[in-house]
Design an enzyme around this catalytic site. Structure first.
Site, short mmCIF file in Angstrom:
data_model
loop_
_atom_site.label_atom_id
_atom_site.label_comp_id
_atom_site.label_asym_id
_atom_site.label_seq_id
_atom_site.Cartn_x
_atom_site.Cartn_y
_atom_site.Cartn_z
N LYS A 758 -4.70 9.27 -6.32
CA LYS A 758 -4.08 7.96 -6.50
C LYS A 758 -2.77 8.10 -7.30
O LYS A 758 -2.61 9.01 -8.12
CB LYS A 758 -5.04 7.00 -7.22
CG LYS A 758 -6.23 6.55 -6.39
CD LYS A 758 -5.82 5.50 -5.35
CE LYS A 758 -6.96 5.08 -4.45
NZ LYS A 758 -7.90 4.15 -5.09
N ARG A 791 -15.59 8.97 -4.53
CA ARG A 791 -15.02 9.01 -3.17
C ARG A 791 -13.74 9.85 -3.23
O ARG A 791 -12.78 9.47 -3.90
CB ARG A 791 -14.72 7.60 -2.70
CG ARG A 791 -14.17 7.49 -1.29
CD ARG A 791 -13.94 6.03 -0.91
NE ARG A 791 -13.44 5.89 0.45
CZ ARG A 791 -12.16 5.93 0.80
NH1 ARG A 791 -11.22 6.11 -0.15
NH2 ARG A 791 -11.80 5.80 2.07
#
Length: 820
Positions: A758, A791
């Site tokens: 991210k 995840r």
């Protein structure tokens, strides 16, 4: 000024105006430089159903892509519930800013003998907030009447009178005609008034608004026809609506024939404002997403427990008609009403009950339980009536008396419903406190005075929890904590209704004694909220499903079968490459493969349903023999259904159940659903989202979505919550969510963290192509903080991080197949 002081200031203002009308609020808005100019308004008046209709109208318009405001009353637990933008409550910081700006003006007005009321000021705050939030359209629920109501300071572009009945006759008039005359003044200049009134009430409306559009059943020959098709499931009812050039069939999360009429009014209002931009699809989905707590809300099924804020005879009659659609044996009533209501007529309208508990909400206007009991005795139900010491006590007694096939109905006022609802909505949050600075940060949320904070901060370094309490509960907690040696810090209270944060701290032994003391004080509802956090246990049903994350943290491998994914850039868009990749991830230790056919990266193009199905279905079918679970990453229930039929095991919804069918789909297939907190999906670059405290706010908003999933028929062990890193949060907020992940245990659901590669890692100097080490570090930290699932894209490296974190916590319990 802190938030609670600001909320107290608003609540302490006068309830009734000395000179009713819109002049006072108009002058206040002028003082604020008319912040509402530029916003379009829809106004909803009526004796019953105006709040539900306002909520439905806002939901439809938001579904059509408008930025929406919603102003309603009363609130349940927090004054901020009255003012929402795009479904999110006004922030505490905005309330403080508003009060600091208007307080000198309001004080001067009061000194001059011309004070504003609380409702006028709250209405002004809503208009101020809608203006500064750049909403396109705001829906306003009228407080009382219409002509003299504070909301009538605006010039609406569309307006409705849902129904007309005899109410507030001392103010609005003694006849239907008088009351209709007051209400129809909300009619806009350039559009006809919309009304759901019938019979004599409709005639009264049309005497004062001859061109009003009527909404009703076909036999009434209305302008807009509605059909109520009855219950579709325990939580939804089917409706059909037909206008001059539009028609829709959908479901409502608000059962009852009267709600079908309200839905027709809402659809007509939305079409009046948006025209053809508001399509039949928007109408259908917007109505189905119009959840409205406390309006025939089914919160349990065995026994059936229903909460409804019906507060007059007509509303009680409607509740009785709706309840007749359900199958149950005996009815157990919990009844709490205001003193100025027609109690006997309300009681006569309700169905016969096997038992009745009368109670008084914590409000000065509440009727004495003995007075309410007398109303039941007057209609011949005296033998079954028992006054209760509180709403919570009455609810507990009714639930204890009810068999699994029975029904418990809480009714009489929204205030009684609000207190009852805390049985399911209130959370106790465990806070990690590693020292005095951490303790002070926790205590600041309770807004204690400086002396209390300083004294408690040095002591609160053991087990620390936060829970929201009303005034009576907070005082009882203070006394009980003092007797057992625990620490309790509570806010100052000026109103009994508001819930405010309390901090509880102590050793486990002290907190166990506190639970016992609360039970003895008939505060079992508070003790029941605190107990799971103090015991370190779960309130979820015992696991009877073989999910890998129940035994130990699991790794979910990301498999994007898209040409435009943010990380792997379409590398696995080909089905054969995708299958090969999935097999490699399972070999590396993945427990779940998450298959996605549509990107949520900023600027991603939407993918039609059929195209998305064509991408994911062959891959899922090819993974049928894989030794791992398969999840489908989609926002669309139709894609989810195709994936489940192809063999998928889990639904992963990045929009947090925005598709109203998704939760029922998960319940139908009895599969887990991942509910992510997101503001926008795809992400809108550069959009600023304001939080008072990102962790508390995300937990609060996720709790609403979890409740929806649970009421669709899912157990909490099947609802996996995802804080949504990167979706409407700054880098700092993303790291705060990671650090405080244990607080999400308050939701009593498995926790998933999606942090792989991210952009948040740019905050620590990691470029787009060098974020694997940071991802691995965050995985280990997430598992240490209680994540059940991570995840990730890089399975092997993150499996090693998960196993290292698990072994660090308990090396002796590491399974043999992990060892080299």
């Amino acid at each position: 000024m802190d938030y609670h002081a600001a909320a107290d200031f608003l609540s302490d203002l006068r309830r009734f105006a000395l000179d009713p009308g819109t002049e006072s609020i108009r002058e206040l808005l002028e003082f604020l430089d008319d912040p509402h100019e530029g916003v379009a308004f829809v106004q909803v008046a009526g004796s019953n159903g105006k709040g539900s209709t306002a909520r439905m109208t806002e939901s439809i318009l938001r579904e059509a892509g408008y930025r929406t405001g919603l102003y309603t009353s009363p609130h349940f637990d927090d004054i901020r519930e009255r003012v929402r933008v795009d479904g999110r409550k006004i922030t505490e910081s905005a309330v403080v800013e508003f009060v600091e700006e208007v307080r000198p003006y309001l004080v001067d007005r009061a000194v001059e003998g011309d004070p504003l009321t609380s409702f006028e000021t709250l209405t002004a705050m809503s208009l101020w907030y809608f203006g500064r939030s750049d909403v396109d359209v705001a829906v306003l629920e009228v407080g009382m009447g219409g002509r003299l109501d504070a909301t009538s300071v605006v010039d609406p572009v569309a307006a409705a009178v849902t129904a007309v009945s005899l109410e507030h006759t001392d103010i609005l008039g003694d006849t239907l005609d008088d009351i209709a005359a007051e209400k129809v003044t909300v009619a806009p200049e350039d559009a006809p008034l919309v009304t759901g009134a019938t019979g004599e009430s409709l005639a009264a409306v049309r005497r004062h608004a001859p061109d009003a559009l009527s909404v009703g059943l076909a036999e009434e020959s209305p302008d807009v026809r509605v059909r109520y098709d009855g219950l579709v499931n325990h939580a939804e009812a089917g409706v059909a609506l037909t206008g001059e050039d539009w028609g829709v069939e959908t479901r409502l999360p608000l059962p009852g024939a009267y709600q079908a009429r309200n839905a027709g009014v809402a659809a007509t209002l939305a079409r009046q404002f948006g025209g053809d931009r508001v399509t039949e699809t928007h109408l259908a989905r917007g109505l189905r997403n119009a959840h409205w707590p406390g309006r025939f809300e089914v919160v349990e099924r065995d026994p059936l427990v229903v909460l409804d804020g019906a507060h007059n005879p007509g509303a009680c009659e409607a509740v009785a008609e709706t309840l007749a659609e359900y199958d149950y044996d005996d009815l157990h009533l919990v009844f709490g009403a205001m003193h100025d209501k027609d109690h006997r007529s309300m009681v006569e309208a309700l169905p016969p009950a096997a038992s009745v508990r009368t109670c008084a909400p914590a409000l000065e206007r509440a009727a004495d339980p003995a007075v309410l009991a007398a109303a039941f005795e007057a209609v011949g139900e005296g033998e079954t009536v028992e006054p209760a010491g509180s709403v919570a006590a009455g609810l507990a007694a009714a639930r204890d008396a009810a068999a699994p096939e029975d029904c418990v109905l809480v009714v009489g006022s929204l205030f009684a419903v609000a207190e009852a609802r805390r049985r399911w909505s209130r959370l106790a949050i465990t806070r990690d406190v590693d020292g005095v600075d951490d303790a002070r940060a926790v205590l600041d949320r309770a807004h204690p005075d400086a002396v209390d904070a300083a004294a408690a901060a040095s002591e609160s370094v053991s087990d620390v929890l936060t829970v929201r309490l009303d005034r009576k509960e907070a005082r009882a907690l203070d006394r009980a904590a003092g007797r057992v040696g625990a620490t309790a810090i509570t806010a100052d209270y000026r109103s009994g209704r508001e819930l405010r944060a309390a901090v509880v701290a102590g050793t486990n032994a002290e907190l166990q004694e506190l639970l016992a003391a609360l039970d003895r004080r008939e505060l079992g509802n508070v003790a029941d909220t605190l107990r799971p956090r103090i015991d370190g246990a779960t309130t979820r049903a015992p696991a009877d499903r073989d999910y890998p994350w129940i035994e130990r943290p699991s790794v979910m491998g990301v498999l994007n079968v898209t040409p435009d994914s943010f990380h792997d850039g379409g590398e696995y868009f080909d089905a054969s490459a995708a299958v090969e990749r999935a097999e490699a991830m399972v070999e590396a230790g993945a427990d779940v493969i998450d298959v996605g056919g549509e990107s949520t990266r900023p600027g991603a193009d939407p993918v039609p349903v059929e195209a998305e199905i064509e991408r994911v279905r062959p891959v899922i079918e090819a993974l049928a023999d894989l030794d791992a679970l398969v999840s489908i990453d989609t926002r669309k229930a139709a894609v989810g259904r195709a994936a489940l039929e192809a063999g998928a095991d889990i639904l992963n919804d990045v929009t947090g159940l925005e598709d109203p069918e998704m939760r029922f789909l998960a319940a139908e297939f009895d599969v887990p659903v991942i509910v992510m907190h997101s503001i926008d999906a795809p992400v809108v670059p550069g959009k600023t989202v304001t939080y008072d405290d990102v962790v508390s706010d995300v937990i609060d908003e996720l709790a609403e979505r979890v409740a929806l999933a649970e009421r669709a028929g899912l157990d909490r062990e099947q609802v996996i919550v995802d804080p949504g890193l990167g979706f409407g949060k700054s880098d700092v907020e993303n790291f705060d969510l990671l650090d405080r992940l244990p607080e999400f245990r308050a939701l009593d659901c498995p926790i998933l963290l999606g942090h792989s590669h991210k952009s948040m890692f740019a905050h620590v100097g990691q470029g787009a192509d060098e974020r694997l080490p940071a991802t691995i570090a965050a995985t280990a930290l997430a598992v240490d903080r209680g994540a059940d699932i991570v995840r990730v894209h890089d399975v092997a490296e993150n499996v090693a991080a998960v196993r290292t974190a698990v072994a660090t916590a308990d090396a002796a319990d590491v399974p043999d197949d992990w060892r080299a």
